[in-house]
Design an enzyme around this catalytic site. Structure first.
Site, short mmCIF file in Angstrom:
data_model
loop_
_atom_site.label_atom_id
_atom_site.label_comp_id
_atom_site.label_asym_id
_atom_site.label_seq_id
_atom_site.Cartn_x
_atom_site.Cartn_y
_atom_site.Cartn_z
N ASP A 32 0.82 -1.21 0.00
CA ASP A 32 0.00 0.00 0.00
C ASP A 32 0.86 1.26 0.00
O ASP A 32 1.99 1.25 0.48
CB ASP A 32 -0.89 -0.04 1.25
CG ASP A 32 -2.14 0.81 1.09
OD1 ASP A 32 -2.35 1.38 0.00
OD2 ASP A 32 -2.91 0.90 2.06
N HIS A 49 2.85 3.71 -8.90
CA HIS A 49 2.75 2.29 -9.24
C HIS A 49 4.04 1.81 -9.91
O HIS A 49 4.52 0.72 -9.64
CB HIS A 49 1.55 2.03 -10.16
CG HIS A 49 0.24 2.34 -9.51
ND1 HIS A 49 -0.05 1.96 -8.22
CD2 HIS A 49 -0.87 2.98 -9.96
CE1 HIS A 49 -1.28 2.37 -7.91
NE2 HIS A 49 -1.79 2.99 -8.94
N LEU A 143 12.49 -19.62 -4.48
CA LEU A 143 11.38 -18.81 -3.97
C LEU A 143 10.15 -18.90 -4.86
O LEU A 143 10.26 -18.80 -6.09
CB LEU A 143 11.81 -17.34 -3.86
CG LEU A 143 10.72 -16.33 -3.49
CD1 LEU A 143 10.38 -16.42 -2.00
CD2 LEU A 143 11.13 -14.91 -3.84
C1 V0D Z 1 1.06 -1.69 -8.63
C2 V0D Z 1 2.79 -2.02 -6.18
C3 V0D Z 1 4.24 -6.17 -10.33
C4 V0D Z 1 1.33 -2.36 -6.17
C5 V0D Z 1 3.61 -2.83 -7.15
C6 V0D Z 1 -1.88 -5.76 -12.23
C7 V0D Z 1 0.46 -1.82 -7.28
C8 V0D Z 1 3.38 -2.43 -8.57
C9 V0D Z 1 3.16 -6.86 -10.85
C10 V0D Z 1 3.17 -8.19 -11.44
C11 V0D Z 1 1.65 -3.89 -9.67
C12 V0D Z 1 2.05 -8.99 -11.43
C13 V0D Z 1 2.06 -10.27 -11.95
C14 V0D Z 1 3.22 -10.76 -12.51
C15 V0D Z 1 4.36 -9.99 -12.53
C16 V0D Z 1 4.33 -8.71 -12.00
C17 V0D Z 1 2.06 -6.02 -10.65
C18 V0D Z 1 -0.09 -5.21 -10.62
C19 V0D Z 1 0.32 -4.07 -9.99
C20 V0D Z 1 -1.55 -5.36 -10.91
F1 V0D Z 1 3.26 -12.00 -13.02
N1 V0D Z 1 3.85 -5.01 -9.84
N2 V0D Z 1 2.53 -4.89 -10.04
N3 V0D Z 1 0.77 -6.20 -10.95
N4 V0D Z 1 2.04 -2.72 -9.03
#
Ligand code: V0D
Length: 253
Positions: A32, A49, A143
């Site tokens: 968050d 993000h 991991l």
């Molecule tokens: C935004 C902070 C990596 C939280 C981190 C679709 C919100 C960055 C992924 C990710 C997000 C997901 C699956 C995968 C590889 C990477 C990601 C989302 C948001 C939502 F296989 N960061 N990340 N996915 N944020």
């Protein structure tokens, strides 16, 4: 016997010591504070993000080096669809962006990518990227980097209850066989140990529909640090706090 220990020098909090023996097997994180991080800098939320994505890479590397077996990251909840369309569209591109940059390193580090949540409702391009990463890392035994994507715990429980009812109707399961352990087998986390440690960043103290069943005995660690500012140092502090506690699982000492 002297326990093997790692010592960490940290600027702001003094020395933190964690022992190699008591590393949590499964750490779950509610990431968050990305929007707040951006707002403080007068940047658009999407900049937060993007920055948060870099933290995902750093914390994955740290967790892997520390010997954590499962790292679950709450990346997108079933409630996050209510955000502005432009933000949702941007978020849905992050898995591709993350993986196009970092998948080779994850493979190199023997990390296995998995996800929980309803993948079907995600845009096709997002599904493809995640599916491809899961396939390419399926044989890795380091991991487990488990993304909660389009995940909601109540929906997960509803789906589990429906599946239990179906199996009882079909005669595959008797009413007597519906136990605590049986319910766990019907959840999306059936193959994973329950989280030992839950971290939520950015000063919020809520579960927000995250792993309601699985967190029954989990230790919680809350920090005011915003996710883009969260670093290995903070992860070590969370583990140090975890190691000071005695877990009783409802029993005595
Ligand atoms: C935004 C902070 C990596 C939280 C981190 C679709 C919100 C960055 C992924 C990710 C997000 C997901 C699956 C995968 C590889 C990477 C990601 C989302 C948001 C939502 F296989 N960061 N990340 N996915 N944020």
């Amino acid at each position: 016997m002297a326990h093997k220990q790692w010592f960490w020098q940290t600027k702001n909090t003094g020395d933190v010591t964690i022992s190699k023996e008591g590393i949590p097997v499964h750490i779950a994180i509610i990431m968050d504070g990305n929007g707040r991080w951006a707002k403080k800098r007068a940047l658009p939320r999407i900049a937060g993000h993007n920055e948060g994505m870099k933290t995902v890479r750093e914390i994955t590397r740290s967790a892997s080096q520390l010997g954590v077996k499962v790292l679950t990251l709450y990346a997108f909840s079933t409630e996050n669809w209510k955000r502005p369309k432009l933000e949702v569209d941007f978020l849905m591109k992050l898995p591709e962006e993350f993986l196009s940059t970092f998948l080779p390193e994850l493979i190199e580090e023997n990390v296995r990518v998995e996800m929980i949540g309803d993948i079907e409702q995600l845009p096709k391009h997002t599904q493809r990227a995640v599916q491809n990463a899961m396939e390419q890392t399926a044989d890795n035994d380091g991991l487990i980097l488990n993304f909660a994507l389009n995940y909601g715990s109540r929906t997960e429980l509803v789906q589990a209850i429906r599946a239990v009812v179906k199996d009882v109707k079909d005669g595959a399961l008797s009413e007597q066989e519906i136990t605590d352990a049986t319910i766990s087998r019907y959840l999306m986390t059936s193959h994973l140990p329950e989280p030992d440690l839950l971290i939520r960043t950015s000063g919020e103290h809520r579960l927000s529909n995250f792993m309601l069943w699985q967190l029954a005995y989990t230790e919680f660690f809350f920090t005011d640090v915003l996710w883009p500012d969260f670093s290995e140092k903070h992860l070590i502090e969370a583990i140090a706090s975890y190691q000071k506690r005695s877990r009783r699982f409802g029993g005595l000492s």
